[in-house]
Scaffold this motif. Structure first.
Motif, PDB file in Angstrom:
ATOM      1  N   ALA A 381       0.824  -1.215   0.000  1.00 58.70           N
ATOM      2  CA  ALA A 381       0.000   0.000   0.000  1.00 58.70           C
ATOM      3  C   ALA A 381       0.857   1.263   0.000  1.00 58.70           C
ATOM      4  O   ALA A 381       0.584   2.218  -0.743  1.00 58.70           O
ATOM      5  CB  ALA A 381      -0.936  -0.016   1.211  1.00 58.70           C
ATOM      6  N   ILE A 382       1.914   1.281   0.830  1.00 59.52           N
ATOM      7  CA  ILE A 382       2.774   2.463   0.900  1.00 59.52           C
ATOM      8  C   ILE A 382       3.537   2.665  -0.410  1.00 59.52           C
ATOM      9  O   ILE A 382       3.623   3.785  -0.926  1.00 59.52           O
ATOM     10  CB  ILE A 382       3.763   2.336   2.080  1.00 59.52           C
ATOM     11  CG1 ILE A 382       2.999   2.320   3.410  1.00 59.52           C
ATOM     12  CG2 ILE A 382       4.776   3.466   2.065  1.00 59.52           C
ATOM     13  CD1 ILE A 382       2.235   3.585   3.692  1.00 59.52           C
ATOM     14  N   ILE A 383       4.062   1.581  -0.961  1.00 59.92           N
ATOM     15  CA  ILE A 383       4.809   1.696  -2.218  1.00 59.92           C
ATOM     16  C   ILE A 383       3.893   2.132  -3.352  1.00 59.92           C
ATOM     17  O   ILE A 383       4.249   3.005  -4.158  1.00 59.92           O
ATOM     18  CB  ILE A 383       5.508   0.359  -2.550  1.00 59.92           C
ATOM     19  CG1 ILE A 383       6.550   0.031  -1.478  1.00 59.92           C
ATOM     20  CG2 ILE A 383       6.159   0.422  -3.922  1.00 59.92           C
ATOM     21  CD1 ILE A 383       7.225  -1.310  -1.669  1.00 59.92           C
ATOM     22  N   ASP A 384       2.693   1.551  -3.427  1.00 63.90           N
ATOM     23  CA  ASP A 384       1.746   1.937  -4.480  1.00 63.90           C
ATOM     24  C   ASP A 384       1.347   3.406  -4.344  1.00 63.90           C
ATOM     25  O   ASP A 384       1.173   4.105  -5.356  1.00 63.90           O
ATOM     26  CB  ASP A 384       0.496   1.051  -4.416  1.00 63.90           C
ATOM     27  CG  ASP A 384       0.784  -0.387  -4.825  1.00 63.90           C
ATOM     28  OD1 ASP A 384       1.852  -0.618  -5.435  1.00 63.90           O
ATOM     29  OD2 ASP A 384      -0.036  -1.274  -4.519  1.00 63.90           O
ATOM     30  N   MET A 385       1.198   3.846  -3.129  1.00 66.14           N
ATOM     31  CA  MET A 385       0.848   5.254  -2.899  1.00 66.14           C
ATOM     32  C   MET A 385       1.945   6.179  -3.411  1.00 66.14           C
ATOM     33  O   MET A 385       1.672   7.207  -4.043  1.00 66.14           O
ATOM     34  CB  MET A 385       0.607   5.474  -1.406  1.00 66.14           C
ATOM     35  CG  MET A 385       0.035   6.839  -1.059  1.00 66.14           C
ATOM     36  SD  MET A 385      -0.074   7.061   0.738  1.00 66.14           S
ATOM     37  CE  MET A 385      -1.097   5.650   1.180  1.00 66.14           C
ATOM     38  N   GLN A 386       3.201   5.814  -3.148  1.00 65.96           N
ATOM     39  CA  GLN A 386       4.318   6.645  -3.593  1.00 65.96           C
ATOM     40  C   GLN A 386       4.434   6.620  -5.117  1.00 65.96           C
ATOM     41  O   GLN A 386       4.687   7.662  -5.745  1.00 65.96           O
ATOM     42  CB  GLN A 386       5.614   6.153  -2.945  1.00 65.96           C
ATOM     43  CG  GLN A 386       6.831   7.005  -3.218  1.00 65.96           C
ATOM     44  CD  GLN A 386       6.831   8.301  -2.441  1.00 65.96           C
ATOM     45  OE1 GLN A 386       5.840   8.629  -1.793  1.00 65.96           O
ATOM     46  NE2 GLN A 386       7.915   9.048  -2.521  1.00 65.96           N
ATOM     47  N   ILE A 387       4.278   5.448  -5.727  1.00 66.93           N
ATOM     48  CA  ILE A 387       4.346   5.359  -7.192  1.00 66.93           C
ATOM     49  C   ILE A 387       3.228   6.171  -7.831  1.00 66.93           C
ATOM     50  O   ILE A 387       3.432   6.880  -8.832  1.00 66.93           O
ATOM     51  CB  ILE A 387       4.282   3.887  -7.641  1.00 66.93           C
ATOM     52  CG1 ILE A 387       5.540   3.126  -7.181  1.00 66.93           C
ATOM     53  CG2 ILE A 387       4.141   3.793  -9.158  1.00 66.93           C
ATOM     54  CD1 ILE A 387       5.504   1.643  -7.486  1.00 66.93           C
ATOM     55  N   GLN A 388       2.025   6.073  -7.264  1.00 68.51           N
ATOM     56  CA  GLN A 388       0.899   6.820  -7.799  1.00 68.51           C
ATOM     57  C   GLN A 388       1.126   8.324  -7.693  1.00 68.51           C
ATOM     58  O   GLN A 388       0.785   9.084  -8.607  1.00 68.51           O
ATOM     59  CB  GLN A 388      -0.386   6.428  -7.045  1.00 68.51           C
ATOM     60  CG  GLN A 388      -1.655   7.083  -7.597  1.00 68.51           C
ATOM     61  CD  GLN A 388      -1.935   6.662  -9.024  1.00 68.51           C
ATOM     62  OE1 GLN A 388      -1.809   5.489  -9.359  1.00 68.51           O
ATOM     63  NE2 GLN A 388      -2.300   7.613  -9.869  1.00 68.51           N
ATOM     64  N   GLU A 389       1.726   8.751  -6.589  1.00 68.07           N
ATOM     65  CA  GLU A 389       2.013  10.180  -6.416  1.00 68.07           C
ATOM     66  C   GLU A 389       3.019  10.661  -7.455  1.00 68.07           C
ATOM     67  O   GLU A 389       2.860  11.748  -8.032  1.00 68.07           O
ATOM     68  CB  GLU A 389       2.552  10.423  -5.004  1.00 68.07           C
ATOM     69  CG  GLU A 389       2.760  11.877  -4.647  1.00 68.07           C
ATOM     70  CD  GLU A 389       1.461  12.647  -4.514  1.00 68.07           C
ATOM     71  OE1 GLU A 389       1.509  13.893  -4.625  1.00 68.07           O
ATOM     72  OE2 GLU A 389       0.408  12.016  -4.316  1.00 68.07           O
ATOM     73  N   LEU A 390       4.057   9.874  -7.720  1.00 68.19           N
ATOM     74  CA  LEU A 390       5.030  10.244  -8.745  1.00 68.19           C
ATOM     75  C   LEU A 390       4.396  10.261 -10.127  1.00 68.19           C
ATOM     76  O   LEU A 390       4.694  11.135 -10.954  1.00 68.19           O
ATOM     77  CB  LEU A 390       6.218   9.276  -8.719  1.00 68.19           C
ATOM     78  CG  LEU A 390       7.170   9.393  -7.523  1.00 68.19           C
ATOM     79  CD1 LEU A 390       8.217   8.286  -7.568  1.00 68.19           C
ATOM     80  CD2 LEU A 390       7.842  10.756  -7.498  1.00 68.19           C
ATOM     81  N   ASN A 391       3.503   9.296 -10.407  1.00 66.87           N
ATOM     82  CA  ASN A 391       2.825   9.272 -11.700  1.00 66.87           C
ATOM     83  C   ASN A 391       1.915  10.480 -11.874  1.00 66.87           C
ATOM     84  O   ASN A 391       1.791  11.025 -12.978  1.00 66.87           O
ATOM     85  CB  ASN A 391       2.015   7.986 -11.848  1.00 66.87           C
ATOM     86  CG  ASN A 391       2.891   6.766 -12.061  1.00 66.87           C
ATOM     87  OD1 ASN A 391       4.003   6.877 -12.590  1.00 66.87           O
ATOM     88  ND2 ASN A 391       2.434   5.607 -11.627  1.00 66.87           N
TER      89      ASN A 391
END
Length: 558
Positions: A381-391
């Motif tokens: 969840a944390i990693i997906d959140m960070q990737i989504q924010e960068l995208n």
């Protein structure tokens, strides 16, 4: 508003003279106030604590300093103590009954902790109330002990009236002063204790041969407080906490028994119980890993000399590392967390057991294993959140746009120049560049780059700001209007995060507790005026008045 807008009335000659005299008096009073208090921005920029005036009549009010430095100002004055020139011969002052009186330095013995005397104003002040003046409260004897000073030497009883009863504003300021002093002493004591604990750990590790001794190794460190707007400070705080975890736990454990405040002991117990859980250790290492991956990108975007090409490469690298961490690094990450827990005797849950949420009712909760909780609900969840924010922040279109902007950069004799990228950049602005102008731009840009590389005035430029200014100074913006239009469009792109960080810092000052109902438009306009004050200072007041007057018909002429 009085500074910018002054009403003009039609009146007789005699009334006009009186009006002008009144206006002149108001201007003199305003200038005196500004000379005493100073501009807030001037006070905030650079403060030399050693140069702070000791005379209470010459001090800048604490409220006029930036909220981020107010405690530092208070600490400096606490170290100096109240201003009590006991050897000064105070001047005599004539009162209504033709008697001459002066301030008696023996009064310092009656009120040694807070009474101050100003040589410049021949008046006395309150040290406690200057440092911790309660807002919107009446003081005993009025505010003369804070603002202008008290100088009625016939009425010494007013000093005791100022002190008042136990719940007076003066005594509340005294309590805040004592708490501030004790807090500083406690913080200094705990910092020293933390460093000593870490030093003993290093000595023990050296004796056991766990670490090596060499110049530059095992330097003294301590915990750092993270900033509000810079994520790099959070990353450094996590690194220091991991290194000093054992010493930190020992100090928190001592607070649970040694602190004089019952509330702080309770908070320390709660904090200690949470720190010694696998959830805390898992969160600590996960955030350290995630913030460490994006640390170089964060620093790159915070630099003034923006290298957009490298910044976009770092965005791509950060996304790839986060995705690789999600796909392939779960097992190694879990081993790191488990080893850390075993080192500090923290229980590691069995991943196949059912997850039990702490402090929550088990009713209506989905039954999941510890593996699912830590891996899916936490790690993924944390990693997906960070990737989504960068995208979201750096989409394919945004990244391509920034790479095109980088081709305008004049650094190293326009080494990043790319004609095709710049033509593509023009196509991103269909409302600013018509198709026929884009065709003309293809020829103009080639002439422009040859001229720029052969012109001495354009050597050694750094960034688009220097380029735009030099184009105007050399009149080249008239020779290459299409190129200059593209440069001005590129300048308004919010590439760097430094401006955003300044806006967040300014927002705390502009929208404070007393302005908490400020609307979005008013807030936006106020922030622009506050942040771009250097530009607005150069605008004449008459221009602002004419602009305000022309917005709509008004009954009175400004």
């Amino acid at each position: 508003m009085e500074k910018y807008f002054k009403r003009k009335f039609e009146c007789s000659s005699g009334e006009q003279i009186n009006s002008e005299t009144s206006v002149q008096k108001k201007q003199v009073v305003q200038e005196e106030i500004e000379s005493n208090t100073g501009s807030q921005r001037d006070v905030w920029d650079k403060i030399d604590l050693a140069e702070l005036p000791s005379d209470p009549g010459l001090r800048t009010p604490i409220a006029n300093y930036n909220v981020n430095v107010q405690d530092e100002i208070r600490r400096a004055y606490v170290q100096k103590g109240p201003c009590q020139p006991r050897n000064h011969l105070c001047p005599q002052k004539e009162f209504g009954d033709s008697s001459l009186r002066r301030f008696k330095t023996s009064w310092f013995n009656d009120f040694p902790d807070w009474l101050e005397y100003s040589i410049a104003k021949d008046a006395i002040f309150c040290f406690y109330c200057y440092l911790f003046k309660p807002n919107s409260e009446e003081h005993g004897g009025g505010d003369s002990f804070i603002d202008g000073g008290f100088s009625n030497w016939k009425k010494k009883e007013r000093l005791q009236i100022h002190v008042g009863k136990s719940g007076s504003a003066h005594n509340r300021a005294r309590i805040k002063y004592e708490a501030f002093v004790n807090q500083k002493q406690n913080i200094d004591c705990r910092c020293d204790l933390l460093r000593e604990k870490k030093r003993l750990e290093v000595v023990e590790s050296l004796n056991l041969g766990e670490i090596s001794s060499r110049k530059g190794l095992n330097q003294e460190t301590t915990l750092k407080r993270p900033g509000d707007t810079r994520w790099g400070s959070h990353y450094n705080s996590l690194l220091n906490l991991i290194i000093m975890f054992s010493a930190t736990v020992d100090v928190v454990e001592m607070i649970t028994t040694d602190d004089t405040s019952c509330g702080k002991r309770g908070e320390a117990r709660i904090l200690l119980g949470f720190m010694l859980t696998s959830d805390f250790v898992f969160s600590l290492h996960l955030m350290k890993k995630v913030l460490g991956i994006s640390d170089e990108l964060s620093k790159s975007l915070q630099r003034r000399d923006q290298d957009i090409v490298n910044a976009m490469k770092l965005v791509k690298i950060s996304k790839e590392r986060l995705q690789a961490m999600r796909d392939n690094e779960w097992e190694s990450f879990l081993r790191t967390v488990s080893c850390f827990c075993e080192r500090y005797n923290i229980d590691v849950p069995n991943m196949d057991d059912m997850f039990i949420p702490l402090g929550r009712s088990r009713r209506n909760t989905q039954e999941i294993t510890n593996l699912h909780h830590f891996r899916v609900d936490f790690f993924y969840a944390i990693i997906d959140m960070q990737i989504q924010e960068l995208n979201d922040r750096f989409s394919e279109v945004n990244s391509d746009l920034l790479l095109c902007v980088a081709c305008l950069c004049p650094d190293n004799s326009f080494s990043a120049f790319n004609k095709d990228k710049l033509i593509q950049l023009c196509e991103y602005y269909p409302k600013d560049f018509k198709p026929i102008e884009i065709l003309a731009f293809e020829e103009q840009i080639q002439t422009y780059i040859i001229d720029m590389r052969s012109h001495k005035d354009f050597e050694g430029l750094q960034g688009l700001n220097d380029l735009a200014e030099t184009l105007v100074v050399t009149k080249k913006h008239e020779v290459y209007p299409l190129v200059y239009r593209l440069v001005t469009l590129a300048l308004i792109l919010p590439v760097a995060t430094a401006t955003v960080e300044r806006i967040f810092s300014a927002m705390k000052i502009v929208k404070n507790r007393l302005r908490n109902r400020m609307g979005d438009q008013w807030l936006s306009d106020s922030l622009v005026a506050y942040i771009e004050s250097d530009v607005l200072d150069n605008i004449d007041n008459d221009v602002i008045i004419r602009r305000f007057q022309s917005m709509k018909t008004r009954r009175l002429q400004l």
